[in-house]
Enzyme design. Structure first.
Site, short mmCIF file in Angstrom:
data_model
loop_
_atom_site.label_atom_id
_atom_site.label_comp_id
_atom_site.label_asym_id
_atom_site.label_seq_id
_atom_site.Cartn_x
_atom_site.Cartn_y
_atom_site.Cartn_z
N CYS B 135 0.84 -1.19 0.00
CA CYS B 135 0.00 0.00 0.00
C CYS B 135 0.88 1.26 0.00
O CYS B 135 1.65 1.47 0.92
CB CYS B 135 -0.88 -0.03 1.24
SG CYS B 135 -2.52 0.54 0.91
N CYS B 342 -10.53 0.40 -46.81
CA CYS B 342 -10.11 1.76 -46.44
C CYS B 342 -11.29 2.74 -46.57
O CYS B 342 -11.99 2.75 -47.57
CB CYS B 342 -8.96 2.21 -47.34
SG CYS B 342 -8.42 3.89 -47.03
N CYS B 348 -3.69 7.27 -41.08
CA CYS B 348 -2.41 6.55 -41.21
C CYS B 348 -1.37 7.46 -41.84
O CYS B 348 -0.21 7.48 -41.44
CB CYS B 348 -2.58 5.27 -42.02
SG CYS B 348 -3.27 5.53 -43.67
N CYS B 352 1.99 8.57 -39.91
CA CYS B 352 3.29 8.13 -40.45
C CYS B 352 4.14 9.33 -40.83
O CYS B 352 5.34 9.39 -40.53
CB CYS B 352 3.07 7.23 -41.66
SG CYS B 352 4.61 6.60 -42.37
N CYS B 385 0.81 2.87 -38.37
CA CYS B 385 -0.38 3.06 -39.21
C CYS B 385 -1.46 2.06 -38.84
O CYS B 385 -2.64 2.40 -38.78
CB CYS B 385 -0.01 2.96 -40.69
SG CYS B 385 0.83 1.42 -41.13
#
Lengths: 447, 427
Positions: B135, B342, B348, B352, B385
């Site tokens: 704890c 898609c 993505c 990227c 991605c």
């Protein structure tokens, strides 16, 4: 239940938050590209998610000064929400219109000066110019607001007693009330926009006066009455311009109710105004409502979702039919005579030439005929503008909104022939920037 | 049907799901309702000298509208006397003899005090003991909880004291608030522990109220650091469980704790070496009823995989947890976009381009969407991605056969010239 309650009501706070969190925040977002004013939609939605409602409203209103009314009246189904990628993924786009309303309502609730306080005060310019805005509808207001923000001195001249154009008197009440439209205009005025109502150009003030007193002129006069049907009986009691009924409903609901309650209504036309006339008549308690259109369902200019609304309200579509006469007795409408129509020799689509089908006469009994078959231009005013070239009674403008007379700019329905509020805002704003650029070039030329 | 019954360091339970020592195990009534719902065991809310609590005790981290991704608490151990707690344990064990009831204990660091509490706990009929050395708030300021767990010598010493008196299995609960948890686990083992449980909560401040500038949970305008738990801590717990399980000096049963909300989470703990799991936050969020899917989902998973029991899972992934230097530098994957799936959101591409290795091409489509494609000669196979793509199965990482042998960093560092091609980031 109020039959005129809003069809897209305000979102509760938590509802807006969870809806905002659904937004994927697309790169180069399709919704933004679909918006005529190119509001950064993911940007304002993410700000709702972080609790930055002031920033969210600013993102909207920077792009579209009438973002609060557009949140209510935009056909989002075919614009931003229609473009949302989540249509593909979840079959349910983000409620962009209602989120936009969430942010703009939040700001509006913060007082009449909240819009003006949202933006830095305009620079005091030595070259500040007075610009006349003919027409106080969405195009004119957007043009004036942008000019004011650029530091110019716009004056809006509105022929009607109340500003706002169709925003105030022409929008179905379950989308937006007159009161709201007027409240928004008060908001916009505080940016430094002067609005003069009850001023008709060509009557109360001449074109020569305007040219003397203003450096540039924006023409945003919209469209006028619905055109004549050109059939016998058109002047009978009970034949009405659909827009007049909508305006009456918005200013004096009791009077409109008295006119429609228990009546058999026929709306002539296939556009969105026709649909508004149908749904408003149904809500006012019409006994039955027919919509008469000379072409087929696929050719109707009204949006698909609007057609569905009309159908939902129990409207009967009488398609491929054109009115040939309004029949009546004692000066009052009793029925509408129709003939079937068909496309001539293999033609298709909305522009196909039509011909009556011989021997196809029919009649629909009715008490009220609402004309919604297309508004006509304010051709007298437009043709009085010196050096402004018109084609089919519409001012011709270049990609900057400038007419063939460089002092005159134009936008909105009088140029487009009738589009959405958001298109008018985009065109008004574009014209304002062009006016500013043109004024600068004039000053430079003189120096 | 797979066998879910569990035997952990000699403690039997109908399934490997125990409630962790926390508010859901505060009373006998709660524990009995939990057993009725289907829980296999319960570690009682820590028993010791009754404490006084503050009002306002929990605060949470919400992410993207999802509540309680992380939970923080500044509540202390039980506020009820040992007499009441032990009486209720007796009652529960009488009514539920097949379920595991573990007494969690925390008293001051004195040999006699520990001896006494151990005897009382075992006298109540508890199946085992869990020593709360974890704890991190409040009790640690009084020399208990994490104050013990953070010093391996103390952990070892107190475990020894307990073992002197204990006849039932002793589980030592470890704190994650330490540089290397394996030292604490070794100390427990050295002290004679029969098992360890981990992790306890992590020191945390969940947030600050931006209007009154008080940390949360706010107690009269102030707060103290609390113990963090919930789904957000699972990755930290998994790593610690794996390190302890792999440590050759420990090698005692592990009860896994930390953000377990679903049977999938539990399966991951089993695969990394835990043989029971303990759950708290998910029950604090949704109630005891979540046990239904914890059991059902795990059972179906075991059946589908052809495993006869949970034991078949335990430690199965440990061999796959290695040092970085043992990973194959010649393993190559690149991203692949399923253009049919898609939706053209462009996430993505921006991820990227701005956040990774500029290996995705994009151009606006006429319909407003964004077309994307992988620049295969640029892609380093980082996964980003595929992580941001909102469409399941749209971006996948495909293996590329390079025809090259396995080469690890160990191999490479011995003879970099031999593997000169590895210096090209796109090898």
């Amino acid at each position: 239940m109020d039959r005129f309650q809003e069809i897209k009501p305000a979102l509760a706070g938590d509802e807006a938050l969870s809806e905002a969190n659904r937004c994927l925040m697309c790169f180069d977002a399709p919704c933004t590209r679909a918006c005529p004013t190119h509001i950064d939609v993911p940007g304002f939605i993410k700000k709702i998610g972080t609790g930055n409602l002031r920033g969210s409203a600013r993102t909207i209103l920077e792009a579209n000064i009438l973002g609060a009314s557009c949140a209510r009246v935009c056909p989002t189904e075919v614009l931003c929400e229609g473009a949302c990628v989540l249509n593909d993924l979840h079959h349910k786009p983000i409620k962009i219109g209602q989120l936009q309303r969430h942010s703009t309502d939040w700001l509006m609730a913060r007082g009449g000066d909240s819009l003006a306080k949202l933006f830095p005060p305009p620079q005091k310019r030595v070259d500040a110019a007075r610009v006349a805005i003919i027409g106080g509808g969405p195009a004119g207001l957007a043009c004036a607001a942008e000019l004011a923000r650029l530091g110019h001195l716009p004056v809006v001249l509105e022929a009607a007693q109340r500003p706002g154009g169709l925003n105030t008197v022409g929008v179905a009440d379950y989308k937006m009330s007159s009161a709201f439209a007027l409240q928004e205009i008060e908001w916009v005025r505080q940016l430094g926009v002067e609005v003069k109502t009850g001023v008709t150009v060509g009557k109360d003030v001449s074109i020569a006066d305007l040219e003397r007193d203003f450096a540039a002129i924006f023409v945003g006069v919209g469209l006028g009455k619905v055109g004549a049907l050109g059939i016998p009986g058109e002047d009978l009691d009970g034949v009405l311009d659909a827009l007049d009924l909508i305006a009456e409903l918005k200013t004096d609901r009791a009077a409109a109710q008295k006119r429609v309650l228990g009546k058999r209504v026929i709306v002539i036309g296939g556009g969105n105004t026709a649909i508004d006339a149908v749904t408003q008549s149904a809500r006012l308690g019409a006994r039955e409502v027919h919509l008469v259109y000379r072409r087929g369902r696929a050719e109707m200019p009204a949006y698909h979702h609007e057609q569905e609304l009309a159908q939902h309200d129990g409207c009967r579509f009488v398609l491929d039919s054109a009115p040939t006469a309004v029949n009546g007795s004692a000066g009052h409408v009793e029925s509408l005579a129709l003939t079937r129509m068909r496309a001539q020799g293999g033609q298709e689509g909305r522009s196909a030439a039509l011909e009556p089908v011989p021997g196809s006469y029919s009649e629909i009994p009715c008490d009220l005929v609402l004309k919604a078959s297309g508004q006509v231009a304010h051709s007298a005013l437009l043709s009085s503008l010196p050096g402004v070239k018109l084609v089919r009674n519409r001012p011709v403008v270049d990609e900057h909104g400038q007419t063939s007379n460089p002092r005159y700019f134009a936008g909105g329905d009088c140029v487009s022939g009738g589009k959405e509020v958001v298109n008018a805002v985009a065109e008004g704003k574009r014209a304002a920037r062009s006016i500013d650029g043109w004024l600068r070039s004039q000053t430079k030329g003189a120096a | 049907m797979a066998d879910l019954s569990s035997k952990f360091a000699g403690i039997s339970s109908p399934n490997p799901y125990w409630l962790a020592s926390a508010p859901p195990t505060n009373t006998g009534d709660q524990v009995m309702r939990a057993f009725d719902a289907g829980w296999g065991g319960a570690v009682w809310k820590t028993i010791g000298d009754p404490i006084v609590n503050v009002s306002s005790r929990y605060s949470s981290v919400d992410i993207g509208g999802v509540r309680m991704m992380g939970l923080n608490n500044i509540e202390l151990i039980t506020d009820r006397t040992p007499e009441i707690n032990f009486r209720e344990i007796t009652e529960v064990k009488k009514r539920y003899p097949k379920h595991a009831v573990i007494a969690s204990l925390m008293v001051e660091s004195k040999r006699e005090t520990w001896h006494e509490i151990v005897k009382r706990a075992e006298g109540s009929g508890a199946d085992g003991l869990e020593l709360n050395f974890g704890c991190p708030h409040g009790m640690s300021e009084r020399g208990m909880g994490a104050a013990v767990g953070q010093v391996p010598e103390y952990t070892c010493k107190i475990t020894e004291w307990v073992k002197e008196a204990a006849r039932t299995p002793v589980i030592v609960k470890l704190t994650p608030n330490i540089g290397d948890i394996t030292y604490a686990a070794r100390a427990a083992k050295k002290g004679g522990a029969d098992a360890v449980s981990l992790i306890n909560t992590i020191n945390s401040i969940t947030g600050i109220d931006l209007d009154n500038f008080s940390p949360r949970p706010m107690v009269a305008g102030r707060s103290s650091h609390g113990g963090y738990c919930g789904p957000a801590v699972k990755p930290i717990a998994l790593n610690m469980v794996a390190s302890v399980a792999k440590d050759s000096e420990v090698q005692i049963p592990i009860s896994g704790i930390g953000g377990i909300s679903t049977w999938r989470d539990a399966a991951e703990f089993f695969l990394l070496g835990a043989s029971t799991v303990q759950v708290c936050t998910a029950v604090m969020h949704y109630g005891y009823r979540i046990i239904e899917d914890l059991v059902d989902g795990l059972s179906n998973y075991l059946d589908e995989k052809g495993f006869a029991s949970v034991n078949d899972l335990v430690g199965r992934s440990l061999g796959n947890v290695t040092k970085w230097e043992e990973l194959d530098l010649n393993y190559k994957i690149i991203a692949s976009v399923d253009q049919q799936k898609c939706i053209g959101c462009g996430l993505c591409y921006v991820a990227c381009n701005d956040g990774a290795h500029q290996s995705i091409g994009a151009k606006p489509r006429a319909d407003g969407r964004t077309d994307v494609w992988i620049l295969e000669d640029q892609c380093v196979g980082c996964n980003l991605c595929s992580l941001v793509c909102p469409v399941s199965g749209c971006i996948t990482m495909k293996k590329v056969e390079t025809g090259r042998p396995t080469v690890t960093w160990k191999d490479f560092s011995k003879d970099p010239d031999k593997f000169a091609y590895l210096k090209d980031p796109h090898h």
